[in-house]
Design an enzyme around this catalytic site. Structure first.
Site, PDB file in Angstrom:
ATOM      1  N   GLU B 276      45.977  43.447  43.242  1.00 42.97           N
ATOM      2  CA  GLU B 276      45.172  42.503  43.996  1.00 42.97           C
ATOM      3  C   GLU B 276      43.849  43.218  44.215  1.00 42.97           C
ATOM      4  O   GLU B 276      43.809  44.246  44.880  1.00 42.97           O
ATOM      5  CB  GLU B 276      45.915  42.171  45.286  1.00 42.97           C
ATOM      6  CG  GLU B 276      45.348  40.993  46.023  1.00 42.97           C
ATOM      7  CD  GLU B 276      44.553  41.473  47.207  1.00 42.97           C
ATOM      8  OE1 GLU B 276      43.322  41.563  47.065  1.00 42.97           O
ATOM      9  OE2 GLU B 276      45.162  41.752  48.250  1.00 42.97           O
ATOM     10  N   CYS B 315      39.356  41.251  51.341  1.00 44.68           N
ATOM     11  CA  CYS B 315      39.312  40.837  49.931  1.00 44.68           C
ATOM     12  C   CYS B 315      39.270  39.325  49.827  1.00 44.68           C
ATOM     13  O   CYS B 315      38.908  38.780  48.796  1.00 44.68           O
ATOM     14  CB  CYS B 315      40.504  41.405  49.176  1.00 44.68           C
ATOM     15  SG  CYS B 315      42.036  41.251  50.073  1.00 44.68           S
TER      16      CYS B 315
END
Lengths: 712, 712
Positions: B276, B315
């Protein structure tokens, strides 16, 4: 020992041989005649005769990719899952009609009739399975809803749901030489069903058979524009043309897979890559399966079938035969006897031949080299030899055919079961190795030394042995077949992937998954979590969610005084998600419960015995039968006169939430949750959300009612 | 413009600072004191004070991996899913009790109280969600059955089923600095539930907070041996220790992810890697969402929340604000006004501060460099500046704190919406860029230029705009949030992954998936197709399959003459898969149907009107109600006296297969299909396979009956 490759006929005769065409951008394409000089000659596996020249010299791969992403995406996007599934079914029927043509071509690859059946009928079977599953297991729309909705707000105004949408690119499919038809179709079918156009790239040695199959599919007129392209010849550098919109399916060697996985567009560019590679599949003979038992016989038969069908050129073939140490000799003897009794190597055109040549002399040389490496690694030949085999010619005569890629089966044995060679070297032909194990844990350990395999067989009737072996090897395997006396005859076989089940395995096997029914369709789709109000989730998923707007008919069923049209009066063409009916309440008496108990015979104490019912941890005393509540709910929501609702064909997800006592009353709301028109039928399926509530508006029972409703 | 890094305090004072310990092989471990010289100093984000030294110098990673694979696997293997889920729940409760300790430490990372809530409470929430879903959505065993059984033989003697079994290795978890608690727990919880031990490796700058959390978890005494290890400090080369038994979860930069994906043990060694990474998440303002609409306001609020919470170090933060070209100025003005009105930058210990510093000066310098690159790539500053910000000190005074990693929010605008910089450069701080779109297709195109993102927001109340935007961007996104007036208040927010939904995205976002409820549990398990007889499938899946042996009680319910003990008389401790009861037949008359119609009110014409029923395509004439059949079936199979069966709590998968006409008779077989004891309860769940047949033995209805049954 030295391996000599027989000299071949010169390529002089190849001037008349056709250059194998590709099918790109909606048309057949052939390289310029000048490409003949550098084209790869492909030969009949049995005779060495050159049958085609393969070259993609001058083919514009980027243009093919663009065509798929535009024309292919558009044509497939215009169809629903059910419509695509019907195309697959029709393609299956078309190929079935024409399969004699494919069998004829298949013989040139060295395939016996049975081998061709595995390839051709197996491939057609994939089309039919996806044609059927696409209609039975997917909605008649273009997205797949994944899992249950998740409520994320106390007041139900916000929730989440996962959906799969197709990727907007191309499915680029690189296949191995051993299954030119099945290999292409097993990758094409799920991509097509997902709505993603395919570019198929068969392996050069048998590309002419794939071409023959694609030619039939194109002739059928059934394919939508751009949904299938074929590249005959090399596609070096194809990954340069792909990005996160695209998916690659690869079947072939581990070394090629490695080079694909190392490509920047895979490492960080988002290209999805599924690989299915070398695999040293094991067959494990259970400790109980002594000679004379049905499991022993089935095991031996399975080993021989695997190494001789397709001349052992199957990624799923049994390579490691793992047996109790004391039975190594028994197994070798039985396998040898069965090969001797049943295996006739030769040109598959000859009567009586049961095993054809390998696909090419290059392939046979490669297998010979692998056998030499196995011997160098501690193996000994227990049966067969590396001598050039005596084989049956097409005319029935017997001799050595130097131009044919023939090879007789070889069984090796390793005294050291841990020899690395046996667990790492795949001789991709009619070759297997037998090793012994000490106990079940040792058998598990040895099987797993394969480093991840496509499939393993366990032959045992002992439940404890089966459970222990399965538990130990499952994490290292994509498929495990348990063979015993009760399925030996009906088993689909160790080596046969079935479209219903996943094909692929971890580690050395490539780490990918293909097939497995609808699972493979999802490989061509992106899973996205969508969050929003129930209204938004309803609109985006095609499934009504509690809290979304409804169009409500009021208390119609009982009172006849309906505020809006009862949804049972609306045909599919007028029915909308959220169309609903809310009933009037109905009170339940002790007499009702007693009567229902007597009428149905369901005299369970919770309905008939006040004292016993009250002692039950879940009931306050005598309560109404769940089935009474369901039946009354139907009485409350049904609109009885003939109309578009044809039948209630089922019910799902029923939960009884709150007990109903005498004196309580219930009312029901029925809301259209999902509408699935059936193709080629006058009706479709409607799923209704049903909620039964008591007089305090507490939910009593929640469920889905499944009905069939006329389109008009 | 030149960026100067303020001088820092020397490391002289670090001699008293503690070396952050690791937790490996069941014990706390610290490097030798000599390691202090080369250890990385970690500072309070607001004050620059060195608070710990981090080093893994001398730590034996291989030994930790071996410990997980042996001790960790064994301790977790002794627990079922439900037992593991209860541990997670208890850990959640324990951390909740002690969360003040974590909040105190969290402040040092620069987190405000609200930021700490996202990290600490968010992490605890993951534990609770998996604690709950593990018990509600998984069986109380150790394998997960995936999908429906597949019959593969005409005589039902051979079939297939997919199962997930845990991988026999370690879950190696590399986390980013921004969520030291949540990041560790969101990877740990699903692995633990799967039965796979974790090794957590937090990012060095905030590793002390992860350490504090692991310390609490260890102190709780709830963790099973070896199920969680912690490595504080570098783990360079950790992939060398892993193989196909293991899984790696990585959150961090795309460049580090790339180096992991390039490792041979990932490329061809079978290590499962989920990444990720960077993501340039978009928020799209719908064409309908003009200033003054609730959607416009919610959109602006969401942008400001995202870039200021955690100082934009998420993120999932909104980086690209994509709005109708004519509304760029409106949006910038509104965002600027809201930041001005609400954002107070400073030491989170000070009253009134709403946005803390970045995690470190290095991190701030990195963000500054990214902003410079965005400016060089065509961006202009529309709000804020790169000047060192005036900030609130912990004592409430205001000034420049050179040792603190403070930075005020910056909003950029790009006149060229296609400028590559805006779609590729992630400034990982309180920074976003506004670009304009021409029409909806353009908005889709711009959003997708991000090359794959974790999440996007669509702010619109227009269903057509929402559907078009969603359809266009879904394949490029892991999550899409639709924001409108009806969920603006209850939405969990653009930037907040929820454990129920997948977190991850394609392409640039790393291509991985985490969370998503049980989906993440399966990442730590291998899916294997198992083939065999119904008996074998029953034994290996824990679910009885039609065709497997039964232990049959004969016709007990009606006649009282039972050949074996009625299964309703057996408590969970004695009940076995395949325990069954077969009833006597019961004939159905027209009177029965009429009576049922009258009693229930279900007067649907198929039950009441011979002529109309016969005209229906599915019925031969008047037929029995499906609910009548269900009710009678219960009457046929039930054993009425008080006993271990406590309640029928539901029903699933009901299909009416053959209509039943007056004069037909029905009989039913009920067989134990699945047994799920509940932990900490005196009872468990039993799923029964029910088949109702007519006098010709044709199936009339098939379904699953769900009951609660006493353990003793």
């Amino acid at each position: 020992m030295t391996i000599e490759t027989p000299t071949r006929g010169t390529a002089a005769s190849t001037t008349e041989v056709r250059l194998l065409p590709s099918f790109v951008r909606g048309a057949w394409w052939s390289p310029e005649p000048a490409a003949r000089a550098s084209a790869t000659p492909v030969r009949d596996a049995s005779t060495g005769e050159v049958i085609s020249l393969v070259s993609s010299d001058g083919l514009d791969v980027q243009a093919a990719v663009d065509y798929a992403r535009t024309v292919g995406q558009k044509s497939l996007g215009a169809l629903t899952f059910h419509q695509r599934a019907l195309v697959l079914k029709a393609l299956g029927a078309y190929l079935t009609e024409h399969k004699a043509e494919l069998y004829a071509v298949s013989t040139q690859t060295g395939a016996t009739k049975r081998d061709s059946g595995v390839d051709v009928d197996g491939g057609i079977g994939v089309l039919f399975t996806y044609g059927s599953k696409g209609r039975r297991e997917l909605p008649n729309s273009t997205i797949i809803v994944d899992g249950a909705p998740e409520n994320l707000a106390r007041d139900n105004s916000f929730g989440g749901q996962h959906v799969y949408t197709r990727v907007p690119g191309v499915a680029f499919q690189v296949n191995a030489f051993n299954f030119p038809v099945w290999g292409m179709l097993e990758k094409f079918a799920p991509a097509f069903l997902a709505g993603v156009p395919s570019i198929a790239k068969p392996a050069t040695p048998t590309a002419y058979l794939t071409e023959a199959c694609v030619r039939l599919m194109v002739s059928s007129g059934l394919l939508t524009s751009g949904s299938l392209q074929l590249i005959s010849g090399s596609v070096r550098g194809f990954l340069d043309h792909l990005d996160l919109r695209d998916r690659v399916g690869f079947t072939g060697s581990a070394s090629t897979a490695r080079s694909l996985f190392e490509h920047a567009n895979v490492i960080s560019g988002g290209v999805g890559l599924t690989a299915e590679t070398d695999s040293l599949n094991a067959a494990i003979l259970g400790p109980d399966a002594a000679p004379g038992t049905p499991e022993f016989d089935a095991f031996v038969a399975s080993v021989v079938t695997e190494i001789t069908s397709k001349a052992g050129q199957k990624c799923t073939c049994i390579r490691r035969v793992i047996v109790p140490r004391g039975r190594v000799d028994d197994v070798i003897d039985a396998v040898a006897a069965r090969i001797t009794a049943r295996t006739v190597v030769g040109d598959p055109r000859a009567e009586g031949v049961t095993m054809g040549p390998l696909a090419s002399l290059e392939q046979r040389d490669e297998v010979w080299r692998s056998v030499e490496a196995l011997l160098a690694g501690g193996g000994r030949i227990a049966f067969g030899s590396l001598e050039t085999a005596q084989t049956v010619r097409s005319d029935g005569s017997v001799g050595v055919i130097p131009e044919g890629a023939f090879m007789a089966p070889i069984v090796l044995r390793f005294d050291d079961s841990d020899a690395p060679a046996v667990h790492t070297i795949e001789a991709f032909g009619p070759v297997c190795s037998v090793i012994g194990y000490d106990d079940i844990d040792d058998a598990v350990r040895l099987a797993n030394l394969g480093g991840g395999s496509l499939v393993a067989t366990i032959a045992s009737i002992d439940p404890v042995a089966v459970a222990t072996l399965f538990g130990g090897i499952a994490p290292f395997h994509g498929r495990v077949l348990v063979l015993d006396r009760d399925d030996a005859r009906t088993s689909t076989g160790h080596g046969s992937p079935v479209p219903h089940l996943v094909h692929g395995g971890p580690g050395r096997a490539g780490g990918g998954e293909e097939l497995g029914g609808i699972r493979a369709v999802k490989h061509f789709m992106q899973r996205t979590a969508v969050q929003g109000t129930p209204a938004v989730l309803t609109a985006l998923t095609g499934e009504w969610r509690a809290g979304a707007p409804t169009i409500q008919a009021g208390a119609g069923a009982i009172t006849g005084a309906s505020a809006a049209e009862h949804p049972f009066r609306k045909p599919l063409s007028r029915l909308r998600l959220g169309d609903a009916v809310a009933s009037a309440p109905r009170e339940i008496t002790l007499d009702d419960i007693s009567h229902f108990a007597e009428f149905t015979g369901d005299t369970f104490y919770a309905h008939t015995n006040e004292e016993a019912a009250a002692a039950n941890p879940f009931f306050p005393g005598r309560v109404a039968h769940g089935y009474l509540l369901l039946s009354w709910a139907a009485g409350l929501f049904v609109d009885p006169e003939p109309g578009p609702v044809l039948a209630n064909y089922g019910l799902e997800n029923l939960r009884f939430v709150t007990p109903v006592s005498p004196g309580d009353s219930v009312h029901v709301t029925l809301t259209v949750e999902q509408i699935t028109p059936r193709e080629n039928e006058e009706y479709g399926e409607v799923r209704w959300d049903a909620v039964l509530r008591n007089q305090r508006d507490e939910p009593v029972a929640t469920y889905d009612v499944l009905t069939l409703v006329s389109k008009e």
